[in-house]
Design a protein around this motif. Sequence first.
Motif, PDB file in Angstrom:
ATOM      1  N   SER A 366       0.844  -1.193   0.000  1.00  0.00           N
ATOM      2  CA  SER A 366       0.000   0.000   0.000  1.00  0.00           C
ATOM      3  C   SER A 366       0.880   1.245   0.000  1.00  0.00           C
ATOM      4  CB  SER A 366      -0.904  -0.017   1.237  1.00  0.00           C
ATOM      5  OG  SER A 366      -1.691   1.153   1.291  1.00  0.00           O
ATOM      6  N   HIS A 367       0.571   2.151  -0.912  1.00  0.00           N
ATOM      7  CA  HIS A 367       1.325   3.400  -1.014  1.00  0.00           C
ATOM      8  C   HIS A 367       0.359   4.533  -1.331  1.00  0.00           C
ATOM      9  CE1 HIS A 367       4.625   6.144  -1.739  1.00  0.00           C
ATOM     10  NE2 HIS A 367       4.110   6.444  -2.922  1.00  0.00           N
ATOM     11  N   MET A 368       0.153   5.403  -0.344  1.00  0.00           N
ATOM     12  CA  MET A 368      -0.728   6.566  -0.513  1.00  0.00           C
ATOM     13  C   MET A 368      -2.109   6.142  -0.996  1.00  0.00           C
ATOM     14  SD  MET A 368       1.966   9.349  -2.085  1.00  0.00           S
ATOM     15  CE  MET A 368       0.785  10.687  -1.883  1.00  0.00           C
ATOM     16  N   GLY A 369      -2.624   5.062  -0.406  1.00  0.00           N
ATOM     17  CA  GLY A 369      -3.968   4.606  -0.730  1.00  0.00           C
ATOM     18  C   GLY A 369      -4.083   3.719  -1.940  1.00  0.00           C
ATOM     19  N   ALA A 370      -2.972   3.471  -2.608  1.00  0.00           N
ATOM     20  CA  ALA A 370      -2.991   2.614  -3.795  1.00  0.00           C
ATOM     21  C   ALA A 370      -2.165   1.352  -3.514  1.00  0.00           C
ATOM     22  CB  ALA A 370      -2.440   3.347  -5.002  1.00  0.00           C
ATOM     23  N   LEU A 371      -2.513   0.269  -4.204  1.00  0.00           N
ATOM     24  CA  LEU A 371      -1.777  -0.988  -4.088  1.00  0.00           C
ATOM     25  C   LEU A 371      -0.814  -1.086  -5.267  1.00  0.00           C
ATOM     26  CD1 LEU A 371      -4.591  -3.487  -3.007  1.00  0.00           C
ATOM     27  CD2 LEU A 371      -2.802  -2.480  -1.587  1.00  0.00           C
ATOM     28  N   LEU A 372       0.472  -1.139  -4.954  1.00  0.00           N
ATOM     29  CA  LEU A 372       1.502  -1.183  -5.978  1.00  0.00           C
ATOM     30  C   LEU A 372       2.302  -2.470  -5.858  1.00  0.00           C
ATOM     31  CD1 LEU A 372       2.813   2.493  -5.695  1.00  0.00           C
ATOM     32  CD2 LEU A 372       0.990   1.612  -7.175  1.00  0.00           C
ATOM     33  N   THR A 373       2.969  -2.837  -6.928  1.00  0.00           N
ATOM     34  CA  THR A 373       3.776  -4.047  -6.922  1.00  0.00           C
ATOM     35  C   THR A 373       4.921  -3.905  -7.914  1.00  0.00           C
ATOM     36  OG1 THR A 373       3.704  -6.460  -7.078  1.00  0.00           O
ATOM     37  CG2 THR A 373       2.437  -5.231  -8.713  1.00  0.00           C
ATOM     38  N   ASP A 374       5.896  -4.781  -7.803  1.00  0.00           N
ATOM     39  CA  ASP A 374       6.955  -4.891  -8.798  1.00  0.00           C
ATOM     40  C   ASP A 374       7.454  -6.325  -8.787  1.00  0.00           C
ATOM     41  OD1 ASP A 374       8.935  -5.234  -6.775  1.00  0.00           O
ATOM     42  OD2 ASP A 374       9.076  -3.076  -6.539  1.00  0.00           O
ATOM     43  N   PHE A 375       8.453  -6.612  -9.602  1.00  0.00           N
ATOM     44  CA  PHE A 375       8.878  -7.992  -9.791  1.00  0.00           C
ATOM     45  C   PHE A 375       9.496  -8.600  -8.529  1.00  0.00           C
ATOM     46  CE2 PHE A 375      12.726  -5.655 -10.436  1.00  0.00           C
ATOM     47  CZ  PHE A 375      13.745  -6.506 -10.042  1.00  0.00           C
ATOM     48  N   THR A 376       9.970  -7.748  -7.605  1.00  0.00           N
ATOM     49  CA  THR A 376      10.560  -8.294  -6.373  1.00  0.00           C
ATOM     50  C   THR A 376       9.502  -8.832  -5.426  1.00  0.00           C
ATOM     51  OG1 THR A 376      10.513  -6.146  -5.234  1.00  0.00           O
ATOM     52  CG2 THR A 376      12.480  -6.681  -6.545  1.00  0.00           C
ATOM     53  N   LEU A 377       8.239  -8.550  -5.707  1.00  0.00           N
ATOM     54  CA  LEU A 377       7.150  -9.029  -4.858  1.00  0.00           C
ATOM     55  C   LEU A 377       6.509 -10.292  -5.419  1.00  0.00           C
ATOM     56  CD1 LEU A 377       5.458  -5.637  -3.910  1.00  0.00           C
ATOM     57  CD2 LEU A 377       7.066  -7.004  -2.574  1.00  0.00           C
ATOM     58  N   LEU A 428     -12.157  -9.345  -9.525  1.00  0.00           N
ATOM     59  CA  LEU A 428     -12.576  -8.676  -8.295  1.00  0.00           C
ATOM     60  C   LEU A 428     -11.707  -7.475  -7.959  1.00  0.00           C
ATOM     61  CD1 LEU A 428     -13.429 -11.724  -5.990  1.00  0.00           C
ATOM     62  CD2 LEU A 428     -14.977 -10.299  -7.340  1.00  0.00           C
ATOM     63  N   THR A 429     -10.552  -7.345  -8.598  1.00  0.00           N
ATOM     64  CA  THR A 429      -9.668  -6.214  -8.308  1.00  0.00           C
ATOM     65  C   THR A 429      -9.245  -5.558  -9.614  1.00  0.00           C
ATOM     66  OG1 THR A 429      -7.686  -7.591  -8.392  1.00  0.00           O
ATOM     67  CG2 THR A 429      -8.755  -7.329  -6.238  1.00  0.00           C
ATOM     68  N   SER A 430      -8.852  -4.288  -9.493  1.00  0.00           N
ATOM     69  CA  SER A 430      -8.347  -3.557 -10.667  1.00  0.00           C
ATOM     70  C   SER A 430      -7.028  -2.886 -10.317  1.00  0.00           C
ATOM     71  CB  SER A 430      -9.380  -2.509 -11.116  1.00  0.00           C
ATOM     72  OG  SER A 430      -9.669  -1.619 -10.051  1.00  0.00           O
ATOM     73  N   THR A 431      -6.260  -3.466  -9.416  1.00  0.00           N
ATOM     74  CA  THR A 431      -4.987  -2.898  -9.023  1.00  0.00           C
ATOM     75  C   THR A 431      -3.938  -3.142 -10.109  1.00  0.00           C
ATOM     76  OG1 THR A 431      -4.410  -4.937  -7.892  1.00  0.00           O
ATOM     77  CG2 THR A 431      -5.467  -3.227  -6.580  1.00  0.00           C
ATOM     78  N   THR A 432      -2.882  -2.328 -10.034  1.00  0.00           N
ATOM     79  CA  THR A 432      -1.764  -2.515 -10.963  1.00  0.00           C
ATOM     80  C   THR A 432      -1.107  -3.853 -10.680  1.00  0.00           C
ATOM     81  OG1 THR A 432      -1.361  -0.148 -11.040  1.00  0.00           O
ATOM     82  CG2 THR A 432       0.436  -1.590 -11.736  1.00  0.00           C
ATOM     83  N   THR A 433      -0.924  -4.654 -11.672  1.00  0.00           N
ATOM     84  CA  THR A 433      -0.340  -5.970 -11.471  1.00  0.00           C
ATOM     85  C   THR A 433       0.696  -6.247 -12.559  1.00  0.00           C
ATOM     86  OG1 THR A 433      -0.827  -8.299 -11.049  1.00  0.00           O
ATOM     87  CG2 THR A 433      -2.062  -7.214 -12.820  1.00  0.00           C
TER      88      THR A 433
END
Length: 835
Positions: A366-377, A428-433
């Motif tokens: 979670s970052h400033m209300g948004a769900l973020l990710t990258d390849f290390t996750l 069910l989600t629309s987060t950046t993936t």
Amino acid sequence: MSNDATIGDAGHEPESPPPEVPRLLPPTALRVECDPACLGFSTTSELEPLSGFFGQDRAAHAIRFGTGIRQPGYNCFVLGPAAAGGQRAIRAFLCERARAEPAPDDFAYVNNFDDSRRPRALRLPPGRAQLLRNDMQELVGELGISIPSLFESEEYKSRRRAVDEAFENAQEKALEALETKAGSQDIAILRTPMGFAFAPKENGQIVTPDDYRKLPRDRREEIGKKIEALQDELRSALEKIPQMDKERRKQIRSINNEMARSAIKVAIADVYEHFKDIPAVTSFLSGVEHDLVENVELFLKPTGTQEDEPAASTVIPARDTRLRRYAVNVMVSSGDCSKDAPRVAPVVHEEHPTLANLIGRIEHVSHMGALLTDFTLIQPGSLHRANGGYIIIDALSILRQPFAWDALKRALRTEVIAVESALDQMSLTSTTTLEPEPIPLSIKVVLVGDRQLYHLLAGLDPDFPKLFKVQVEFDDETVRSAENLALFSRFVANVIRDWKLRPFDAGAVAALSEEASRIADDSERLSLHTSRLADLVRETDYWAGEAGATTSAREHVEKAVAEQTRRADRIREKAHEAVARGIVLVDLEGEKIGQINGLSVLSIGDFRFGRPTRITARVRMGTGKVIDIEREVELGGPIHSKGVLILSSFLATRYALDEPISMAASLVFEQSYGGVEGDSASAAELFVLMSALSGLPLRQSLAVTGSINQLGEIQAIGGVNEKIEGFFDVCAGRGLNGQHGVIIPASNVKHLMLRREVVKAASDGRFRIYAIRHVDEGIALLARRAAGERTCEGAFPAGSVNGLIEEKLRTYAQLRRRYVTGAAIGKTGDDKIDA
């Protein structure tokens, strides 16, 4: 064995000696004893460890084939009862096989500098992925120190200063030329906080606003035109400044890149050298080098006024999230290749096969209300960890998890592992993936389940036979031979070694083998339910410890078995207590017409026990129908109903063949309030019907079990030991009188493994067990009268059981004819009256 002893007692001789002689079983036929001397050892500490499969030759051959063949689709399904210990044996086999196989390649995810949403999958030789990760961490740490130092050097500062001065000089030169031109026109250029302004001059002095308003109009217009022209020129000059500044920044960036490139090339050279033999890694390092040069400011903390320019700075720590783009996310590795630890093929047992646990997952922060990710996750799943080796999965567990079964089949079909999320599949989600590059899959999957589940999957899932072509079936039992007894002893020794228990003496192992035959319900077999046997070994050790013994002996095994029964037999005690108190009506003495003691088995988990049940029959004239009351009230199962129909067919085809069957009969299990299933009571039901038809009473001191076919042959049934012991316990509760006993099918004799107290009672003549092959043997024993065989004239002997039955059925036929004729005459008379 005399007829008197087996058919009737003194004072109750039959009219003629029966030709059928039921076999009174000797005590030696009731239980197979194992002589400890034949085992060839004193204690299990003398035995060699057992390797491989005990008594599972079929399964061993299948798993060797399934793991040896390397063609797609030859995955294994291990089927058999859970207590057979198949999962444990398979894992031990796979671990042994994996030690002889090379370690698989490593896999890691790295950043895709062209499209960060699609990380690249790197394949490296075993153990090299961790080295790459460490090298990249060192590289980033080194650059975090060297690059800031580089940009604080005098060389960098002087080169940048030269560019800045050139820009400032060009800017000042353009403004000076404009000021000179304006001065020649008596116009001054003023620099204010708001920018540039123009003002007229007179005699070298700036004209104030008040003086400017006093000037003649034409003079003011002339000055205005000059200022307007100068403003245009100023605007043109100022418009060139951003382009000049852009060129300045370009020159500075070129200097930055030039200097950074040299530092980066020196720092990354060692990494290139370590992985020069892996083209995929060198390609990745080339992208890293280019990206480092282009993003050198990531290692600097700006202090200047220009946001996009590196300047003298403080060192950025290597763990800074902005530098994770150069990390290496190791998904699976065989360890550090610089160490001497042996590396073998992996064997993974997935206990909880959810979708994420199988194929991995992509985590978010979670970052400033948004769900973020990258390849290390990106987190690996068990398929990643088992890649290049073996994975064991419980079939029922994976079928219970949403999407997991389909994901496993998709991975086996495509031979790649594609990380995906269940939430994405359900939208069910629309987060950046991310869309990670799939990892090649080379694996042997071993599913473990019971036989019913295997056949359901084979019949209902068209993909299953294509992907799981090897059936590894574990047997429930094996032959009780000298060779298998030796293997059984070594199996016991293995359990003792694994759990650090007291050694067993030969007598304890012999007792345990007898219990294994009892679990198998066969005196000629040994149970292969190794899990259950291992439990008994551990419990025996406990009771040996309670007794202060250093070695487990026979009495400790018997104590463990007795305690297992005691912990589970509350329902059995209540059932037998109900008989003893007269709540459940069971006669154990005397004789009764149309009444017999049947035997049934109740199962509560793994615990089974037998109990007697009164079965009664009533007959009268009728249309030949035998009413199964249990079926009529929907308490009887289809197999029980089949048994009743078979005995009905036997009666109809054996007696009064020239007459229609004219009886009406009813059969019922008295005081039975639950379901009745199975055909093991069909012999007892036939005997009670024969008693009701013949009018001969049956001995209530005997209980009967066995199924019957249309030929009158007595067939084997299950649970014979529990049934005999259940009746024995009830009789012993009231006191054995020497007449109590059980009649069983002769084909069940080989299954007898009765408790020692039952065998002792039989040896003392207080309890009897008879084995019969035909219905005539059983009815003669129960009715104390010869069954009778048809003579050459086609009739049964007068007074024999069969003769009395046939006589009764003929009587019913005559009564029925008389009744039908009388009814017809009455109907005709009524018609005449009506007319």
